[in-house]
Scaffold this active site. Structure first.
Site, PDB file in Angstrom:
ATOM      1  N   SER A  69      -3.983  -4.640  13.512  1.00  0.00           N
ATOM      2  CA  SER A  69      -4.735  -5.639  13.117  1.00  0.00           C
ATOM      3  C   SER A  69      -5.842  -6.123  14.306  1.00  0.00           C
ATOM      4  O   SER A  69      -4.968  -7.462  15.368  1.00  0.00           O
ATOM      5  CB  SER A  69      -5.608  -5.979  11.568  1.00  0.00           C
ATOM      6  OG  SER A  69      -4.478  -4.105  11.562  1.00  0.00           O
TER       7      SER A  69
HETATM    8  N1  SAH Z   1      -2.215  -4.080  10.323  1.00  0.00           N
HETATM    9  C1  SAH Z   1      -1.164  -3.690  11.560  1.00  0.00           C
HETATM   10  C2  SAH Z   1      -1.755  -1.995  11.882  1.00  0.00           C
HETATM   11  C3  SAH Z   1      -2.317  -1.355  11.131  1.00  0.00           C
HETATM   12  S1  SAH Z   1      -3.675   0.736  11.579  1.00  0.00           S
HETATM   13  C4  SAH Z   1      -1.042  -3.636  12.455  1.00  0.00           C
HETATM   14  O1  SAH Z   1      -0.865  -5.402  12.593  1.00  0.00           O
HETATM   15  O2  SAH Z   1       0.395  -3.341  13.345  1.00  0.00           O
HETATM   16  C5  SAH Z   1      -3.061   1.766  10.281  1.00  0.00           C
HETATM   17  C6  SAH Z   1      -2.352   2.189   9.637  1.00  0.00           C
HETATM   18  O3  SAH Z   1      -2.602   3.020   8.934  1.00  0.00           O
HETATM   19  C7  SAH Z   1      -1.725   3.123  11.009  1.00  0.00           C
HETATM   20  O4  SAH Z   1      -0.653   2.655  11.665  1.00  0.00           O
HETATM   21  C8  SAH Z   1      -2.162   4.825  10.324  1.00  0.00           C
HETATM   22  O5  SAH Z   1      -0.493   5.636  10.869  1.00  0.00           O
HETATM   23  C9  SAH Z   1      -1.192   4.070   8.895  1.00  0.00           C
HETATM   24  N2  SAH Z   1      -1.705   5.373   8.042  1.00  0.00           N
HETATM   25  C10 SAH Z   1      -2.771   5.895   7.992  1.00  0.00           C
HETATM   26  N3  SAH Z   1      -2.749   6.910   6.406  1.00  0.00           N
HETATM   27  C11 SAH Z   1      -1.786   6.493   6.229  1.00  0.00           C
HETATM   28  C12 SAH Z   1      -1.142   6.916   4.884  1.00  0.00           C
HETATM   29  N4  SAH Z   1      -1.596   7.799   4.176  1.00  0.00           N
HETATM   30  N5  SAH Z   1       0.139   6.576   4.556  1.00  0.00           N
HETATM   31  C13 SAH Z   1       0.536   4.980   5.304  1.00  0.00           C
HETATM   32  N6  SAH Z   1       0.172   4.883   6.572  1.00  0.00           N
HETATM   33  C14 SAH Z   1      -0.927   4.953   6.665  1.00  0.00           C
END
Ligand code: SAH
Length: 219
Positions: A69
């Site tokens: 993010s």
């Molecule tokens: N805040 C994190 C990045 C988030 S990107 C950072 O700073 O690194 C969004 C993430 O949500 C991704 O890794 C994706 O794989 C995850 N994601 C998507 N759907 C999801 C679900 N149903 N349950 C858990 N994680 C999920």
């Protein structure tokens, strides 16, 4: 060369200071949040090749079609959840690299983070252990159903876009607790803050944002 120094050089401190200034100019006012953003080493949460860009205020690729993010978004969501004093438990959905988890760890006794992509979950678990973030627990799972074992949570952060906040997460929120989540379809997503009162939930839109979607099931 230690992990702390890889690819980051002497510009690190200057770049971090610049980022903090930028966050302040963009409206992040909480000293605690700015302090957390200054302390958590974002360059250790991205691939070595991208470490030199870690203190730019940008989302960066982390593989599997996902991104770490943008620092502003991490700060904004954290600020929306944090009222004052340490929280007991935070639930995070979509842990990605674990960067946001490490920031949240500064604000609660424990952070419970769920990631649906197995390879990312394994990597972030290792990374957080290596960096001694001992209060973050990681689960490979579908965040839509939350993590009942540790509920209720004082705060829940959803790091991927949803049509509406999943009911299981509303149920696992403590009275007085808050959820921050990007809600809506791509093109018109809003960051929304939900507060739980004894008899109802209150929803407040914060600002327009762009997130990858929350996906059902495991990856
Ligand atoms: N805040 C994190 C990045 C988030 S990107 C950072 O700073 O690194 C969004 C993430 O949500 C991704 O890794 C994706 O794989 C995850 N994601 C998507 N759907 C999801 C679900 N149903 N349950 C858990 N994680 C999920």
């Amino acid at each position: 060369m230690t992990a702390d120094h890889r690819g980051i050089g002497l510009t690190s401190q200057r770049a971090r200071d610049r980022l903090i200034r930028e966050l302040r100019e963009m409206g992040i006012g909480s000293r605690e949040v700015l302090h957390a953003m200054r302390t958590v080493p974002r360059h250790l949460f991205v691939d070595e090749a991208l470490a030199g860009r870690a203190y730019e205020n940008k989302a960066l690729p982390i593989g599997y079609g996902q991104t770490i993010s943008q620092p502003y978004i991490v700060a904004r969501m954290t600020e929306a959840l944090f009222v004052s004093g340490a929280m007991d438990k935070i639930l995070e959905i979509g842990a990605g690299t674990g960067y946001q988890s490490a920031v949240l760890a500064q604000f609660a006794r424990s952070v419970h983070s769920i990631e649906r992509i197995g390879a990312l979950a394994a990597r972030l678990r290792e990374r957080l252990a290596a960096l001694h973030y001992r209060t973050v627990r990681v689960k490979h799972g579908d965040g839509r159903i939350g993590w009942q074992d540790h509920a209720p949570y004082d705060a829940i952060l959803i790091a991927a876009a949803v049509d509406s906040v999943p009911p299981a997460l509303l149920e696992q929120l403590a009275i007085g607790g808050r959820i921050v989540a990007p809600v809506g379809e791509s093109g018109s997503q809003w960051l929304v803050l939900v507060t739980r009162y004894p008899e109802h939930f209150e929803e407040k839109p914060l600002e327009e944002v762009r997130f990858v979607p929350l996906i059902t099931g495991l990856g």
